[in-house]
Design a protein around this motif. Structure first.
Motif, PDB file in Angstrom:
ATOM      1  N   ILE A   1      19.639 -31.628   3.267  1.00 33.91           N
ATOM      2  CA  ILE A   1      18.362 -30.624   3.504  1.00 33.91           C
ATOM      3  C   ILE A   1      17.105 -31.284   3.362  1.00 33.91           C
ATOM      4  CG2 ILE A   1      17.121 -28.537   2.516  1.00 33.91           C
ATOM      5  CD1 ILE A   1      19.653 -28.335   1.049  1.00 33.91           C
ATOM      6  N   ILE A   2      15.772 -31.599   4.272  1.00 32.42           N
ATOM      7  CA  ILE A   2      14.600 -32.272   4.420  1.00 32.42           C
ATOM      8  C   ILE A   2      13.671 -30.796   4.604  1.00 32.42           C
ATOM      9  CG2 ILE A   2      13.085 -34.249   5.684  1.00 32.42           C
ATOM     10  CD1 ILE A   2      15.981 -35.238   6.168  1.00 32.42           C
ATOM     11  N   LEU A   3      12.614 -30.928   3.755  1.00 35.04           N
ATOM     12  CA  LEU A   3      11.899 -30.522   3.935  1.00 35.04           C
ATOM     13  C   LEU A   3      10.637 -30.907   4.245  1.00 35.04           C
ATOM     14  CD1 LEU A   3       9.661 -27.372   3.405  1.00 35.04           C
ATOM     15  CD2 LEU A   3       9.689 -28.376   1.173  1.00 35.04           C
ATOM     16  N   ILE A   4       9.423 -31.300   5.241  1.00 33.03           N
ATOM     17  CA  ILE A   4       8.036 -31.726   5.606  1.00 33.03           C
ATOM     18  C   ILE A   4       7.417 -30.854   6.001  1.00 33.03           C
ATOM     19  CG2 ILE A   4       7.390 -33.052   7.950  1.00 33.03           C
ATOM     20  CD1 ILE A   4      10.317 -33.436   8.666  1.00 33.03           C
ATOM     21  N   GLU A   5       6.015 -30.794   4.593  1.00 28.27           N
ATOM     22  CA  GLU A   5       5.414 -30.800   4.307  1.00 28.27           C
ATOM     23  C   GLU A   5       3.878 -31.469   4.549  1.00 28.27           C
ATOM     24  OE1 GLU A   5       1.988 -28.686   4.275  1.00 28.27           O
ATOM     25  OE2 GLU A   5       3.514 -27.728   4.516  1.00 28.27           O
TER      26      GLU A   5
ATOM     27  N   VAL B   1       9.186 -35.115   2.150  1.00 28.80           N
ATOM     28  CA  VAL B   1       8.823 -35.615   3.138  1.00 28.80           C
ATOM     29  C   VAL B   1       7.528 -35.128   3.258  1.00 28.80           C
ATOM     30  CG1 VAL B   1       8.780 -37.011   5.377  1.00 28.80           C
ATOM     31  CG2 VAL B   1      11.064 -36.338   3.997  1.00 28.80           C
ATOM     32  N   GLN B   2       6.356 -35.632   2.844  1.00 28.41           N
ATOM     33  CA  GLN B   2       4.729 -35.195   2.761  1.00 28.41           C
ATOM     34  C   GLN B   2       4.480 -36.188   4.225  1.00 28.41           C
ATOM     35  OE1 GLN B   2       2.199 -36.208  -0.258  1.00 28.41           O
ATOM     36  NE2 GLN B   2       0.488 -35.152   0.766  1.00 28.41           N
ATOM     37  N   ASP B   3       4.148 -35.627   5.369  1.00 35.00           N
ATOM     38  CA  ASP B   3       3.555 -35.870   6.596  1.00 35.00           C
ATOM     39  C   ASP B   3       3.007 -34.742   7.199  1.00 35.00           C
ATOM     40  OD1 ASP B   3       3.045 -37.401   8.578  1.00 35.00           O
ATOM     41  OD2 ASP B   3       4.518 -39.029   8.294  1.00 35.00           O
ATOM     42  N   THR B   4       2.514 -35.155   7.970  1.00 32.40           N
ATOM     43  CA  THR B   4       2.709 -33.667   9.405  1.00 32.40           C
ATOM     44  C   THR B   4       3.474 -34.177  10.904  1.00 32.40           C
ATOM     45  OG1 THR B   4       0.277 -34.178   8.758  1.00 32.40           O
ATOM     46  CG2 THR B   4       0.663 -32.971  11.207  1.00 32.40           C
ATOM     47  N   VAL B   5       3.941 -32.807  10.875  1.00 34.52           N
ATOM     48  CA  VAL B   5       4.848 -32.821  12.324  1.00 34.52           C
ATOM     49  C   VAL B   5       3.669 -33.553  13.639  1.00 34.52           C
ATOM     50  CG1 VAL B   5       6.385 -31.052  13.811  1.00 34.52           C
ATOM     51  CG2 VAL B   5       5.615 -30.565  10.806  1.00 34.52           C
ATOM     52  N   LYS B   6       4.507 -34.083  13.887  1.00 37.02           N
ATOM     53  CA  LYS B   6       3.961 -34.749  15.635  1.00 37.02           C
ATOM     54  C   LYS B   6       4.263 -33.849  17.114  1.00 37.02           C
ATOM     55  CE  LYS B   6       2.878 -38.558  18.226  1.00 37.02           C
ATOM     56  NZ  LYS B   6       2.642 -40.140  18.681  1.00 37.02           N
TER      57      LYS B   6
END
Length: 475
Positions: free
Chosen positions: A33-37, A77-82
């Motif tokens: 499970i990967i949570l990107i925010e 994962v702390q990052d912005t979706v491109k």
């Protein structure tokens, strides 16, 4: 690598996204499970007013994701979706990393929209996250300090005027909070609280228009007028431009300017711009651009993709964009992902609307239970905060925060302001504590007399779990 072993990727850490991830972890979901925010902290939006005022601490309503997800099977994962590539089942983030997925959850939330109003993006302050609430608090404090040092009356009046754009639930709750809070802050600094002015600017003459809370209009109007400093209502005012020190608007075919040192924008949100780049036809979107989903919250043309919150709408059963809806959607998506993983069909989502909760000032709220019974004032405040705190996204964090809050409420411990500052007498403060005690004692009696009925009727509020922690039932 086989597609079936690709992770489930969740985009967005709001209510829908975060609770999907946590429910999957609690279910011992067999795939990664990967949570990107993009942010490092979760903003518990219904309680941002308490973060602004200091009624609750940042650790309570603005916790870090790493703390909330500690011990879970979720990779944060702390990052912005491109970009999102639905046909390739791939997500790219700004850092350059690429994530292939077996299932995708779109929970990107909304974005503040200024309706192309000149100057709004530069000078108006939004109120949608913990970061923005803290920024508004600092700005307001700064304005109060500057006003104390200003001898010129008109300039001081400008510094002490707050304009709030939009009379939806956020605008009303923010106006009520500031109309109680700012006089207290200014009085503590030695200023004249009567100089404070809070103005609610609305395009129409109707507050809460088209909102799920529209039936609370009269209650909200009375609350706006009953604050420490009554809120001024500026109706039929179409904002045309925002300046650094004021709001330009059209009213009755005339252009006018409201001078204000603080301008808060609560006039609306729009779906995340990334949604507009998806290969989804206009027929599969609503008028706002949100994605149309099936009753199971899946995209019609991409069943491996779920969407919830401000990203999606079920045209057959539309739901308001509230925390309680997104909270339930997160649990339902997790259940359906597990169903699919086990080879079973997804289950249509059943959202249970349990009424609405609105903050109408410091220590004052209205709890509109099941849209039938309104509980107002301090009892409403108690129910509102107890209900929301029970929804905090981590059981250990929830238990500590809820217990600390209840202790503060009952014994007035570590409060940022006292009831005396709100114009109450010690006797009234004691009555408030007694009311809080009765509110706790009444469900205890009910639980002891009719445990099954108590659990069935109040499980949605979190009260049974709260009481089990504070006062375990006898065996």
């Amino acid at each position: 690598m086989q597609e079936a072993s690709y992770p489930t990727v969740i985009l967005g850490g709001g209510f829908a996204g975060l609770f999907t991830a946590l429910h999957l972890s609690h279910q011992n979901y067999s795939h990664p499970i990967i949570l990107i925010e993009q942010r490092d902290r979760f903003s518990f939006k219904p309680l941002l007013y308490e973060l602004l005022s200091g009624e609750l601490h940042s650790k309570q309503v603005y916790p870090r994701y790493k703390e909330l997800l500690a011990g879970s099977s979720v990779t944060f994962v702390q990052d912005t979706v491109k970009s999102i590539h639905l046909h390739q089942r791939r997500v790219t983030i700004v850092s350059g990393k690429v994530f292939d997925y077996s299932n995708l959850v779109l929970a990107l939330g909304g974005k503040t929209t200024y309706f192309n109003t000149p100057g709004a993006g530069e000078y108006a302050m939004p109120f949608t996250s913990g970061e923005e609430a803290i920024a508004l608090r600092k700005h307001l404090r700064n304005r109060l300090h500057l006003a104390l040092q200003t001898q010129e009356r008109e300039h001081r009046r400008l510094l002490l005027t707050v304009a709030i754009i939009g009379a939806g639930p956020t605008g009303i709750e923010l106006a009520c909070t500031l109309a109680d809070l700012l006089p207290i802050w200014y009085d503590e600094l030695g200023g004249d609280a009567n100089e404070i002015r809070v103005v609610l600017v609305n395009r129409s003459r109707e507050i809460l228009k088209g909102d799920v809370n529209s039936h609370l209009q009269k209650t909200a109007q009375r609350a706006l007028k009953g604050r420490v400093i009554p809120v001024d209502l500026l109706f039929d005012a179409a904002v045309t431009k925002i300046h650094g020190d004021g709001v330009e608007y059209r009213q009755h075919d005339q252009t006018q300017v409201l001078q204000a040192g603080t301008i808060a924008w609560t006039a609306g949100t729009a779906p995340n711009p990334l949604l507009m780049e998806l290969p989804i036809s206009e027929e599969r979107r609503d008028q706002r651009g949100r994605l149309v989903v099936t009753p199971t919250l899946q995209l019609l043309d991409f069943p491996e993709v779920f969407a919830a919150g401000d990203c999606a709408t079920d045209s057959e059963n539309p739901q308001p964009p509230t925390a309680q809806v997104a909270y339930q959607q997160g649990g339902a998506i997790a259940q359906n992902l597990q169903q699919i993983r086990e080879g079973n069909p997804a289950i249509p989502v059943q959202i249970q609307m349990r009424g609405t909760l609105m903050k109408l000032g410091l220590n004052e709220s209205v709890a509109n239970l099941f849209n039938k019974v309104q509980i107002k004032g301090q009892p409403g405040h108690f129910i509102r905060e107890a209900t929301y705190l029970q929804l905090l996204p981590n059981s250990a964090h929830n238990r500590k925060v809820t217990t600390d809050w209840l202790t503060d409420e009952l014994f007035q411990r570590d409060r940022p302001f006292s009831h005396m500052q709100l114009g109450q007498t010690p006797w009234l403060s004691g009555v408030a504590t007694l009311v809080a005690g009765l509110l706790l004692a009444t469900p205890l009696v009910w639980r002891a007399a009719q445990p099954r009925q108590f659990q069935q009727n109040l499980s949605w509020t979190g009260v049974p779990t709260l009481l089990d922690r504070l006062a375990p039932p006898s065996r």
